[in-house]
Write an enzyme that holds these catalytic residues in place. Sequence first.
Site, short mmCIF file in Angstrom:
data_model
loop_
_atom_site.label_atom_id
_atom_site.label_comp_id
_atom_site.label_asym_id
_atom_site.label_seq_id
_atom_site.Cartn_x
_atom_site.Cartn_y
_atom_site.Cartn_z
N CYS A 40 0.85 -1.19 0.00
CA CYS A 40 0.00 0.00 0.00
C CYS A 40 0.89 1.24 0.00
O CYS A 40 1.47 1.58 1.03
CB CYS A 40 -0.90 -0.02 1.23
SG CYS A 40 -1.83 1.51 1.49
N CYS A 43 0.15 3.77 2.71
CA CYS A 43 0.56 3.31 4.04
C CYS A 43 2.05 3.53 4.25
O CYS A 43 2.48 3.93 5.35
CB CYS A 43 0.23 1.83 4.22
SG CYS A 43 -1.55 1.47 4.14
#
Length: 108
Positions: A40, A43
């Site tokens: 991600c 993230c």
Amino acid sequence: MAREVSVSGFGFHRAGEQHNGKTIFASFTGSKDTGGKSGCPDCVQAEPVVREGLKHVREGCVFIYCQAGDKPYWKTLNNVTAVPTLLKYGTQSVCLQANLVKTLFSED
């Protein structure tokens, strides 16, 4: 510094119950692979920002770092719908602080 608890998926619920009554900060992220790499990109960018912010958390709080699985898992209606997500709970006083409410509602 806050006490940090790392969990995966539904382990978040149990961790929250174990620290009932304390102010809890929680970060939900996509899970990392066995090499510690996240799939991600958001993230990856958010993690150092959150880690830096943790330096300002008062003693006695709890930080729960929850890996919510890979995108097909967490993108269902029964799970977190967006990662990364950062939240605070354990207190209702935030609703009484106009500057915090305004910041929450005005950010993109």
